[in-house]
Design a protein around this motif. Structure first.
Motif, PDB file in Angstrom:
ATOM      1  N   ASN A  91       0.821  -1.211   0.000  1.00 29.05           N
ATOM      2  CA  ASN A  91       0.000   0.000   0.000  1.00 29.05           C
ATOM      3  C   ASN A  91       0.859   1.267   0.000  1.00 29.05           C
ATOM      4  OD1 ASN A  91      -2.311  -1.507  -0.018  1.00 29.05           O
ATOM      5  ND2 ASN A  91      -2.675  -1.344   2.171  1.00 29.05           N
ATOM      6  N   ASP A  92       2.159   1.103   0.236  1.00 32.62           N
ATOM      7  CA  ASP A  92       3.064   2.259   0.233  1.00 32.62           C
ATOM      8  C   ASP A  92       3.087   2.956  -1.130  1.00 32.62           C
ATOM      9  OD1 ASP A  92       3.696   1.348   2.749  1.00 32.62           O
ATOM     10  OD2 ASP A  92       5.594   0.440   2.146  1.00 32.62           O
ATOM     11  N   PHE A  93       2.712   2.236  -2.178  1.00 37.27           N
ATOM     12  CA  PHE A  93       2.764   2.819  -3.510  1.00 37.27           C
ATOM     13  C   PHE A  93       1.572   3.717  -3.817  1.00 37.27           C
ATOM     14  CE2 PHE A  93       5.603  -0.810  -4.032  1.00 37.27           C
ATOM     15  CZ  PHE A  93       6.695  -0.166  -4.575  1.00 37.27           C
ATOM     16  N   ILE A  94       0.541   3.655  -3.011  1.00 36.84           N
ATOM     17  CA  ILE A  94      -0.613   4.520  -3.232  1.00 36.84           C
ATOM     18  C   ILE A  94      -0.181   5.963  -2.996  1.00 36.84           C
ATOM     19  CG2 ILE A  94      -2.905   5.169  -2.385  1.00 36.84           C
ATOM     20  CD1 ILE A  94      -3.405   2.207  -1.839  1.00 36.84           C
ATOM     21  N   GLY A  95      -0.390   6.792  -3.994  1.00 38.18           N
ATOM     22  CA  GLY A  95      -0.078   8.213  -3.884  1.00 38.18           C
ATOM     23  C   GLY A  95       1.320   8.604  -4.314  1.00 38.18           C
ATOM     24  N   ILE A  96       2.104   7.670  -4.861  1.00 39.30           N
ATOM     25  CA  ILE A  96       3.481   8.030  -5.229  1.00 39.30           C
ATOM     26  C   ILE A  96       3.529   8.997  -6.415  1.00 39.30           C
ATOM     27  CG2 ILE A  96       4.469   5.907  -4.301  1.00 39.30           C
ATOM     28  CD1 ILE A  96       4.881   4.980  -7.217  1.00 39.30           C
ATOM     29  N   GLU A  97       2.413   9.188  -7.096  1.00 31.41           N
ATOM     30  CA  GLU A  97       2.406  10.132  -8.216  1.00 31.41           C
ATOM     31  C   GLU A  97       2.666  11.568  -7.760  1.00 31.41           C
ATOM     32  OE1 GLU A  97      -1.864   9.753  -6.855  1.00 31.41           O
ATOM     33  OE2 GLU A  97      -0.199   8.391  -7.189  1.00 31.41           O
ATOM     34  N   HIS A  98       2.589  11.797  -6.455  1.00 37.38           N
ATOM     35  CA  HIS A  98       2.822  13.135  -5.907  1.00 37.38           C
ATOM     36  C   HIS A  98       4.300  13.373  -5.575  1.00 37.38           C
ATOM     37  CE1 HIS A  98      -1.468  13.659  -5.733  1.00 37.38           C
ATOM     38  NE2 HIS A  98      -1.576  12.537  -5.037  1.00 37.38           N
ATOM     39  N   LEU A  99       5.144  12.352  -5.737  1.00 37.86           N
ATOM     40  CA  LEU A  99       6.564  12.492  -5.427  1.00 37.86           C
ATOM     41  C   LEU A  99       7.292  13.229  -6.549  1.00 37.86           C
ATOM     42  CD1 LEU A  99       7.287   8.889  -4.077  1.00 37.86           C
ATOM     43  CD2 LEU A  99       6.811  10.961  -2.752  1.00 37.86           C
ATOM     44  N   THR A 100       8.509  13.647  -6.249  1.00 39.58           N
ATOM     45  CA  THR A 100       9.322  14.307  -7.273  1.00 39.58           C
ATOM     46  C   THR A 100       9.857  13.259  -8.252  1.00 39.58           C
ATOM     47  OG1 THR A 100      11.396  14.066  -6.053  1.00 39.58           O
ATOM     48  CG2 THR A 100      10.063  16.041  -5.591  1.00 39.58           C
ATOM     49  N   GLU A 101      10.363  13.742  -9.363  1.00 40.03           N
ATOM     50  CA  GLU A 101      10.934  12.847 -10.378  1.00 40.03           C
ATOM     51  C   GLU A 101      12.104  12.053  -9.803  1.00 40.03           C
ATOM     52  OE1 GLU A 101      10.625  11.131 -14.009  1.00 40.03           O
ATOM     53  OE2 GLU A 101       9.409  12.824 -13.400  1.00 40.03           O
ATOM     54  N   ALA A 102      12.937  12.709  -9.004  1.00 43.59           N
ATOM     55  CA  ALA A 102      14.090  12.034  -8.402  1.00 43.59           C
ATOM     56  C   ALA A 102      13.640  10.935  -7.437  1.00 43.59           C
ATOM     57  CB  ALA A 102      14.974  13.048  -7.668  1.00 43.59           C
ATOM     58  N   GLN A 103      12.617  11.202  -6.655  1.00 44.26           N
ATOM     59  CA  GLN A 103      12.113  10.194  -5.719  1.00 44.26           C
ATOM     60  C   GLN A 103      11.532   9.000  -6.470  1.00 44.26           C
ATOM     61  OE1 GLN A 103       9.518  12.969  -3.698  1.00 44.26           O
ATOM     62  NE2 GLN A 103      10.746  12.836  -1.817  1.00 44.26           N
ATOM     63  N   LEU A 104      10.810   9.267  -7.538  1.00 39.35           N
ATOM     64  CA  LEU A 104      10.238   8.180  -8.342  1.00 39.35           C
ATOM     65  C   LEU A 104      11.335   7.349  -8.997  1.00 39.35           C
ATOM     66  CD1 LEU A 104       7.236  10.025 -10.012  1.00 39.35           C
ATOM     67  CD2 LEU A 104       7.115   8.252  -8.262  1.00 39.35           C
ATOM     68  N   GLU A 105      12.376   8.000  -9.467  1.00 37.10           N
ATOM     69  CA  GLU A 105      13.494   7.282 -10.078  1.00 37.10           C
ATOM     70  C   GLU A 105      14.166   6.371  -9.055  1.00 37.10           C
ATOM     71  OE1 GLU A 105      15.683   5.828 -13.024  1.00 37.10           O
ATOM     72  OE2 GLU A 105      14.074   7.274 -13.320  1.00 37.10           O
ATOM     73  N   ARG A 106      14.304   6.851  -7.844  1.00 39.90           N
ATOM     74  CA  ARG A 106      14.921   6.044  -6.773  1.00 39.90           C
ATOM     75  C   ARG A 106      14.054   4.818  -6.466  1.00 39.90           C
ATOM     76  NH1 ARG A 106      18.605   3.375  -4.914  1.00 39.90           N
ATOM     77  NH2 ARG A 106      18.741   3.158  -2.682  1.00 39.90           N
ATOM     78  N   ILE A 107      12.756   4.996  -6.396  1.00 38.28           N
ATOM     79  CA  ILE A 107      11.841   3.866  -6.153  1.00 38.28           C
ATOM     80  C   ILE A 107      11.977   2.853  -7.288  1.00 38.28           C
ATOM     81  CG2 ILE A 107       9.402   3.203  -6.087  1.00 38.28           C
ATOM     82  CD1 ILE A 107       8.889   5.825  -4.563  1.00 38.28           C
ATOM     83  N   LYS A 108      12.049   3.338  -8.523  1.00 38.36           N
ATOM     84  CA  LYS A 108      12.194   2.452  -9.684  1.00 38.36           C
ATOM     85  C   LYS A 108      13.481   1.641  -9.584  1.00 38.36           C
ATOM     86  CE  LYS A 108      13.179   3.015 -14.422  1.00 38.36           C
ATOM     87  NZ  LYS A 108      13.387   3.944 -15.496  1.00 38.36           N
ATOM     88  N   GLN A 109      14.574   2.274  -9.200  1.00 37.96           N
ATOM     89  CA  GLN A 109      15.845   1.570  -9.056  1.00 37.96           C
ATOM     90  C   GLN A 109      15.770   0.491  -7.980  1.00 37.96           C
ATOM     91  OE1 GLN A 109      18.648   4.685  -8.258  1.00 37.96           O
ATOM     92  NE2 GLN A 109      18.729   5.387 -10.381  1.00 37.96           N
ATOM     93  N   VAL A 110      15.149   0.817  -6.854  1.00 36.01           N
ATOM     94  CA  VAL A 110      15.015  -0.159  -5.756  1.00 36.01           C
ATOM     95  C   VAL A 110      14.165  -1.339  -6.214  1.00 36.01           C
ATOM     96  CG1 VAL A 110      14.045  -0.521  -3.456  1.00 36.01           C
ATOM     97  CG2 VAL A 110      15.413   1.518  -3.924  1.00 36.01           C
ATOM     98  N   LEU A 111      13.075  -1.074  -6.915  1.00 35.71           N
ATOM     99  CA  LEU A 111      12.214  -2.155  -7.399  1.00 35.71           C
ATOM    100  C   LEU A 111      12.944  -3.041  -8.402  1.00 35.71           C
ATOM    101  CD1 LEU A 111       8.819  -0.297  -7.833  1.00 35.71           C
ATOM    102  CD2 LEU A 111       9.378  -2.065  -6.149  1.00 35.71           C
ATOM    103  N   GLU A 112      13.728  -2.429  -9.276  1.00 37.65           N
ATOM    104  CA  GLU A 112      14.488  -3.219 -10.245  1.00 37.65           C
ATOM    105  C   GLU A 112      15.518  -4.094  -9.548  1.00 37.65           C
ATOM    106  OE1 GLU A 112      15.951  -0.310 -13.021  1.00 37.65           O
ATOM    107  OE2 GLU A 112      14.052  -0.249 -14.119  1.00 37.65           O
ATOM    108  N   GLN A 113      16.124  -3.583  -8.491  1.00 36.17           N
ATOM    109  CA  GLN A 113      17.089  -4.383  -7.729  1.00 36.17           C
ATOM    110  C   GLN A 113      16.378  -5.535  -7.017  1.00 36.17           C
ATOM    111  OE1 GLN A 113      19.030  -1.573  -5.148  1.00 36.17           O
ATOM    112  NE2 GLN A 113      20.332  -0.769  -6.770  1.00 36.17           N
ATOM    113  N   ASP A 114      15.184  -5.272  -6.496  1.00 36.55           N
ATOM    114  CA  ASP A 114      14.415  -6.320  -5.817  1.00 36.55           C
ATOM    115  C   ASP A 114      14.021  -7.442  -6.770  1.00 36.55           C
ATOM    116  OD1 ASP A 114      14.547  -4.927  -3.458  1.00 36.55           O
ATOM    117  OD2 ASP A 114      12.457  -4.249  -3.477  1.00 36.55           O
ATOM    118  N   CYS A 115      13.868  -7.104  -8.044  1.00 39.67           N
ATOM    119  CA  CYS A 115      13.410  -8.092  -9.028  1.00 39.67           C
ATOM    120  C   CYS A 115      14.543  -8.913  -9.625  1.00 39.67           C
ATOM    121  CB  CYS A 115      12.641  -7.398 -10.144  1.00 39.67           C
ATOM    122  SG  CYS A 115      11.083  -6.715  -9.579  1.00 39.67           S
TER     123      CYS A 115
END
Length: 132
Positions: A91-115
């Motif tokens: 549920n942490d992903f709900i509302g992430i569209e309000h984050l900055t571009e840099a924050q979203l990029e960091r989340i994307k990197q973490v998710l790619e590492q998790d996968c």
């Protein structure tokens, strides 16, 4: 006022995407071209099409942006509902569209590492392609 604009923009955007709108625009240009010799290709004759297309373009920018905003908000709400409804989803992903571009990029990197690493991704993509 918002409802009126939303209803009006929805109708106009829906109509503007129809073949009839293209045909009307093409016929307008054709009539303009045919009347060129009648008006001796004058500056006023050119100004008519330039002014008309400028006004239509200016107004359509706002209508298209409004349609995109509504579509984006609706998709986001649907995705948020899917995340909320699926057991085990974060549920942490709900509302992430309000984050900055840099924050979203960091989340994307973490998710790619998790996968997994690039080799794992490459194998997964190859399997998807082979299914076609």
């Amino acid at each position: 006022m918002d409802r009126i604009f939303a209803a009006l923009s929805h109708r106009i955007a829906s109509w503007a995407g129809q073949p009839a709108a293209f045909i009307l625009a093409a016929l307008t240009v054709l009539v303009w071209l045919v009347t060129g010799p009648v008006f001796d290709y004058s500056d006023t004759w050119q100004l008519v099409i330039n002014t008309g297309t400028t006004i239509v373009t200016f107004l359509m920018v706002f209508l298209i942006q409004n349609a995109q905003n509504r579509d984006g908000a609706a998709i986001q709400a649907k995705l948020d509902e899917l995340i909320r409804a699926i057991e085990g989803a974060r549920n942490d992903f709900i509302g992430i569209e309000h984050l900055t571009e840099a924050q979203l990029e960091r989340i994307k990197q973490v998710l790619e590492q998790d996968c997994g690493d690039d080799a794992t991704h490459k194998l997964a993509i190859e399997r998807l392609i082979q299914r076609r």
